[in-house]
Design a protein around this motif. Structure first.
Motif, PDB file in Angstrom:
ATOM      1  N   ARG A  42       0.862  -1.193   0.000  1.00  0.00           N
ATOM      2  CA  ARG A  42       0.000   0.000   0.000  1.00  0.00           C
ATOM      3  C   ARG A  42       0.892   1.234   0.000  1.00  0.00           C
ATOM      4  NH1 ARG A  42      -5.177  -0.861   1.471  1.00  0.00           N
ATOM      5  NH2 ARG A  42      -5.474   1.279   2.156  1.00  0.00           N
ATOM      6  N   PRO A  44       1.589   5.541  -1.803  1.00  0.00           N
ATOM      7  CA  PRO A  44       1.385   6.432  -2.947  1.00  0.00           C
ATOM      8  C   PRO A  44       1.793   5.808  -4.295  1.00  0.00           C
ATOM      9  CG  PRO A  44       2.866   7.424  -1.313  1.00  0.00           C
ATOM     10  CD  PRO A  44       2.466   6.100  -0.785  1.00  0.00           C
ATOM     11  N   HIS A  45       2.692   4.830  -4.251  1.00  0.00           N
ATOM     12  CA  HIS A  45       3.151   4.213  -5.509  1.00  0.00           C
ATOM     13  C   HIS A  45       2.530   2.834  -5.704  1.00  0.00           C
ATOM     14  CE1 HIS A  45       5.916   7.512  -5.640  1.00  0.00           C
ATOM     15  NE2 HIS A  45       6.409   7.167  -4.462  1.00  0.00           N
ATOM     16  N   PHE A  46       1.356   2.644  -5.122  1.00  0.00           N
ATOM     17  CA  PHE A  46       0.746   1.321  -5.118  1.00  0.00           C
ATOM     18  C   PHE A  46       0.752   0.636  -6.475  1.00  0.00           C
ATOM     19  CE2 PHE A  46      -3.027  -1.124  -6.264  1.00  0.00           C
ATOM     20  CZ  PHE A  46      -2.802  -2.257  -5.505  1.00  0.00           C
ATOM     21  N   ALA A  48       2.279   1.070  -9.335  1.00  0.00           N
ATOM     22  CA  ALA A  48       3.589   0.763  -9.924  1.00  0.00           C
ATOM     23  C   ALA A  48       4.210  -0.443  -9.222  1.00  0.00           C
ATOM     24  CB  ALA A  48       4.506   1.973  -9.806  1.00  0.00           C
ATOM     25  N   TYR A  49       4.162  -0.457  -7.898  1.00  0.00           N
ATOM     26  CA  TYR A  49       4.770  -1.546  -7.137  1.00  0.00           C
ATOM     27  C   TYR A  49       3.980  -2.846  -7.318  1.00  0.00           C
ATOM     28  CZ  TYR A  49       7.815   1.770  -4.660  1.00  0.00           C
ATOM     29  OH  TYR A  49       8.763   2.706  -4.332  1.00  0.00           O
ATOM     30  N   HIS A  50       2.669  -2.732  -7.241  1.00  0.00           N
ATOM     31  CA  HIS A  50       1.781  -3.889  -7.409  1.00  0.00           C
ATOM     32  C   HIS A  50       2.070  -4.580  -8.746  1.00  0.00           C
ATOM     33  CE1 HIS A  50      -2.016  -6.108  -7.116  1.00  0.00           C
ATOM     34  NE2 HIS A  50      -2.364  -5.655  -8.316  1.00  0.00           N
ATOM     35  N   ARG A 100       3.713  -0.776   3.983  1.00  0.00           N
ATOM     36  CA  ARG A 100       4.178   0.511   3.421  1.00  0.00           C
ATOM     37  C   ARG A 100       5.117   0.251   2.244  1.00  0.00           C
ATOM     38  NH1 ARG A 100       5.020   5.754   5.194  1.00  0.00           N
ATOM     39  NH2 ARG A 100       7.124   5.465   4.446  1.00  0.00           N
ATOM     40  N   ASP A 101       4.842   0.899   1.107  1.00  0.00           N
ATOM     41  CA  ASP A 101       5.543   0.575  -0.135  1.00  0.00           C
ATOM     42  C   ASP A 101       7.077   0.584  -0.023  1.00  0.00           C
ATOM     43  OD1 ASP A 101       5.536   3.350   0.075  1.00  0.00           O
ATOM     44  OD2 ASP A 101       4.386   3.683  -1.772  1.00  0.00           O
ATOM     45  N   ALA A 102       7.642   1.614   0.635  1.00  0.00           N
ATOM     46  CA  ALA A 102       9.103   1.713   0.715  1.00  0.00           C
ATOM     47  C   ALA A 102       9.698   0.572   1.546  1.00  0.00           C
ATOM     48  CB  ALA A 102       9.499   3.055   1.314  1.00  0.00           C
ATOM     49  N   HIS A 154      14.143   1.670  -7.065  1.00  0.00           N
ATOM     50  CA  HIS A 154      13.054   2.362  -6.376  1.00  0.00           C
ATOM     51  C   HIS A 154      13.485   2.900  -5.012  1.00  0.00           C
ATOM     52  CE1 HIS A 154      10.731   0.138  -9.373  1.00  0.00           C
ATOM     53  NE2 HIS A 154       9.767   1.008  -9.173  1.00  0.00           N
TER      54      HIS A 154
END
Ligand SMILES: [Fe+2]
Length: 157
Positions: A42, A44-46, A48-50, A100-102, A154
């Motif tokens: 989850r 802000p870059h969901f 792209a990462y997903h 958290r994405d990072a 990333h």
């Protein structure tokens, strides 16, 4: 070990099958962990990462197949049940509280590095005994390094 017309000694084939199966175990675990990241990330870059994680999972799926089938070609039994994978994997357990994405991408990069570096070690470990298996590990190593680069790119490190 099954009989085969491949003219490598049974001892060499056994050693290669053991090495290959350890990688099947690690790659299978990494595949599942990459899917856990794909499902649970989850931030802000969901999107792209997903999507990136799903692409990486599909690479792992193809690579696992190639490594397992080399073990079969050499007369071995390929792969292991999930219970054995759980006890024999080289990877730490995926932390299920992570979203958290990072943090997810850093954790995944650590896992990819373990498998990428172990594939690199396997190139040398198999080079003299079976250049074909060594070549497969070279291909695996190159692919894993590239995917590790995608993850590391990333991270602002
Ligand atoms: Fe999906």
């Amino acid at each position: 070990m099954r009989k085969t017309r491949i003219n490598l000694s049974e001892q060499v084939r056994q050693n290669m099958v053991k090495l290959l199966n350890q990688h099947v175990t690690d790659l299978t675990d990494l595949f599942v962990q990459t899917k856990l990241a794909h499902w649970n990330v989850r931030g802000p870059h969901f999107i792209a990462y997903h999507e990136l994680f799903d692409t990486l999972a599909s690479h792992l799926n193809e690579l696992t197949d190639a490594v397992a089938e080399r073990a079969t070609a050499l007369g071995g039994v390929a792969g292991a049940p999930v219970q054995s994978i759980a006890s024999q994997t080289s990877l730490d357990t995926w932390p299920m509280n992570l979203s958290r994405d990072a943090e997810v991408i850093r954790m995944l990069a650590e896992r990819f590095a373990v498998v990428a570096n172990s594939a690199r070690a396997a190139i040398t470990a198999s080079a003299d005994a079976d250049p074909d298996t060594s070549d497969l590990f070279t291909e695996a190593s190159r692919m894993l390094d590239k995917d590790l680069w995608f993850l590391e790119a990333h991270l602002a490190e």
